[in-house]
Design a protein around this motif. Sequence first.
Motif, mmCIF file in Angstrom:
data_model
loop_
_atom_site.group_PDB
_atom_site.id
_atom_site.type_symbol
_atom_site.label_atom_id
_atom_site.label_comp_id
_atom_site.label_asym_id
_atom_site.label_seq_id
_atom_site.Cartn_x
_atom_site.Cartn_y
_atom_site.Cartn_z
ATOM 1 N N UNK A 1 -4.858 2.395 -11.665
ATOM 2 C CA UNK A 1 -5.127 2.600 -10.241
ATOM 3 C C UNK A 1 -3.820 2.669 -9.448
ATOM 4 N N UNK A 2 -2.845 1.838 -9.810
ATOM 5 C CA UNK A 2 -1.554 1.869 -9.131
ATOM 6 C C UNK A 2 -0.857 3.210 -9.348
ATOM 7 N N UNK A 3 -0.965 3.754 -10.557
ATOM 8 C CA UNK A 3 -0.378 5.069 -10.843
ATOM 9 C C UNK A 3 -1.083 6.151 -10.026
ATOM 10 N N UNK A 4 -2.407 6.040 -9.880
ATOM 11 C CA UNK A 4 -3.164 6.989 -9.052
ATOM 12 C C UNK A 4 -2.639 6.995 -7.618
ATOM 13 N N UNK A 5 -2.455 5.816 -7.048
ATOM 14 C CA UNK A 5 -1.967 5.714 -5.663
ATOM 15 C C UNK A 5 -0.564 6.300 -5.562
ATOM 16 N N UNK A 6 0.266 5.988 -6.532
ATOM 17 C CA UNK A 6 1.648 6.490 -6.531
ATOM 18 C C UNK A 6 1.655 8.022 -6.599
ATOM 19 N N UNK A 7 0.885 8.577 -7.533
ATOM 20 C CA UNK A 7 0.897 10.022 -7.732
ATOM 21 C C UNK A 7 0.210 10.802 -6.629
ATOM 22 N N UNK A 8 -0.878 10.268 -6.087
ATOM 23 C CA UNK A 8 -1.657 11.006 -5.088
ATOM 24 C C UNK A 8 -1.176 10.784 -3.657
ATOM 25 N N UNK A 9 -0.561 9.626 -3.398
ATOM 26 C CA UNK A 9 -0.208 9.302 -2.021
ATOM 27 C C UNK A 9 1.286 9.087 -1.804
ATOM 28 N N UNK A 10 1.915 8.269 -2.640
ATOM 29 C CA UNK A 10 3.320 7.939 -2.394
ATOM 30 C C UNK A 10 4.234 9.127 -2.672
ATOM 31 N N UNK A 11 4.110 9.712 -3.859
ATOM 32 C CA UNK A 11 5.000 10.820 -4.228
ATOM 33 C C UNK A 11 4.907 11.973 -3.227
ATOM 34 N N UNK A 12 3.705 12.421 -2.840
ATOM 35 C CA UNK A 12 3.644 13.500 -1.848
ATOM 36 C C UNK A 12 4.275 13.138 -0.505
ATOM 37 N N UNK A 13 4.090 11.892 -0.053
ATOM 38 C CA UNK A 13 4.675 11.477 1.232
ATOM 39 C C UNK A 13 6.197 11.526 1.182
ATOM 40 N N UNK A 14 6.768 11.011 0.111
ATOM 41 C CA UNK A 14 8.224 10.975 -0.007
ATOM 42 C C UNK A 14 8.782 12.392 -0.112
ATOM 43 N N UNK A 15 8.160 13.215 -0.942
ATOM 44 C CA UNK A 15 8.656 14.587 -1.111
ATOM 45 C C UNK A 15 8.516 15.392 0.179
ATOM 46 N N UNK A 16 7.406 15.211 0.883
ATOM 47 C CA UNK A 16 7.206 15.945 2.136
ATOM 48 C C UNK A 16 8.273 15.567 3.153
ATOM 49 N N UNK B 1 0.838 -1.189 0.000
ATOM 50 C CA UNK B 1 0.000 0.000 0.000
ATOM 51 C C UNK B 1 0.879 1.247 0.000
ATOM 52 N N UNK B 2 0.245 2.410 -0.030
ATOM 53 C CA UNK B 2 0.995 3.662 -0.178
ATOM 54 C C UNK B 2 1.964 3.892 0.970
ATOM 55 N N UNK B 3 1.539 3.657 2.192
ATOM 56 C CA UNK B 3 2.420 3.897 3.339
ATOM 57 C C UNK B 3 3.647 3.002 3.295
ATOM 58 N N UNK B 4 3.431 1.720 3.023
ATOM 59 C CA UNK B 4 4.549 0.769 3.006
ATOM 60 C C UNK B 4 5.553 1.136 1.914
ATOM 61 N N UNK B 5 5.060 1.395 0.720
ATOM 62 C CA UNK B 5 5.956 1.691 -0.400
ATOM 63 C C UNK B 5 6.656 3.027 -0.187
ATOM 64 N N UNK B 6 5.940 4.023 0.311
ATOM 65 C CA UNK B 6 6.556 5.328 0.546
ATOM 66 C C UNK B 6 7.689 5.222 1.559
ATOM 67 N N UNK B 7 7.456 4.517 2.652
ATOM 68 C CA UNK B 7 8.490 4.384 3.675
ATOM 69 C C UNK B 7 9.692 3.611 3.154
ATOM 70 N N UNK B 8 9.442 2.634 2.325
ATOM 71 C CA UNK B 8 10.541 1.853 1.764
ATOM 72 C C UNK B 8 11.367 2.683 0.780
ATOM 73 N N UNK B 9 10.690 3.520 -0.006
ATOM 74 C CA UNK B 9 11.399 4.417 -0.926
ATOM 75 C C UNK B 9 12.239 5.414 -0.133
ATOM 76 N N UNK B 10 11.658 5.985 0.906
ATOM 77 C CA UNK B 10 12.397 6.937 1.745
ATOM 78 C C UNK B 10 13.646 6.283 2.324
ATOM 79 N N UNK B 11 13.491 5.073 2.830
ATOM 80 C CA UNK B 11 14.621 4.362 3.429
ATOM 81 C C UNK B 11 15.747 4.176 2.419
ATOM 82 N N UNK B 12 15.401 3.782 1.187
ATOM 83 C CA UNK B 12 16.435 3.549 0.192
ATOM 84 C C UNK B 12 17.056 4.856 -0.282
#
Length: 352
Positions: A328-343, A292-303
Amino acid sequence: MKVELGISSFGETTPIEKTGETPSHDQRIRDLLDEIVLADELGIDAFALGEHHRKDFAVSAPEIVLTAAAARTKQIHLSSATTNMPTIDPIRVYEQYASMDAVAPGRVEVMAGRGSFTEAFDLFGYDLENYDELFIEKLRMLLKINDNEILDWEKGKFTPKVDHKGIYPRAKNGLPIVVATGGNPDSTIRTAQMGLPIAYAIIGGNPMHFKPLIDLYRAVAQKMGHDLSKMPIAAHSWGWLEEDNDQAIKDYFHPTKTLVDQISKERPHWTGMTFEQYLQSTGDNGAIFVGDADHVAQKIIKMMEGLGLTRFYLHMPIGSMPHEDVMQAIEIYGKEVVPKVKAYFEAKENNN
């Protein structure tokens, strides 16, 4: 640090688990264009398409697909991932991407690589024994073309003499050229010496194993007097996103195993993928970013934080998934993952 997040794709065409059907190449390319348009609308920084010449990937001419996408998008950066330099003419590479730059000024990049698959060598009449020499000579030619409207080039081992000929059209501000590598130390050193940005394909093992290579890249670049602020360091890794973390992990196993098992038949050092191996790769220390968005975002941040990356490309999917699921996966990435990582990185920079 300012970070950029993108998506990469090869235009995969493998059997879809839900239907058993394999997407046609023409339909997959049309779907890809819709996916790039969506990524652009969501504010995702970049979309990169890789060059392959095989049945399980639809994109053999990324510059054509990217140009079609350029005409339909407004802000997203468009890159190859990769342009396989050993088996292509550097003059044509420049002409094609400079033409694309006319459609999308300042949004075009060439990611130059050797190619992780080797079918193009037989297809275009090149000897695989010249794998490295071809890449180095043609990359140097491309760089010279990028810097000089009028090309003077002495005959090389693999390239012809060019006597004071103009290469057109010209990219207004030159083409950004990045070197893609799977982690070869010699490639890392040479790229740093040349002052070029680098992109690592991190698709197996623990991503932190790449830290010595990236430290080496920085050390060599600094020794050569290059400005590291102008040399982004990127990684590209396989991944997938759904609203439910466990369901995403379950759904992505089939396409991943399908492709890995196929490659294992072609490469003696690869083995087929078990579910246990897959779970290890999708775990906290693995190189596949699924959940999900939280898991992938945190993993990207870690790397990104651990390796000091400034760019990340989530490659999705690696094997075919239904187009509506990819959207749908692109929607989650663009709306949730990318903002979390950038923030996260913006807050870190503001606190320093």
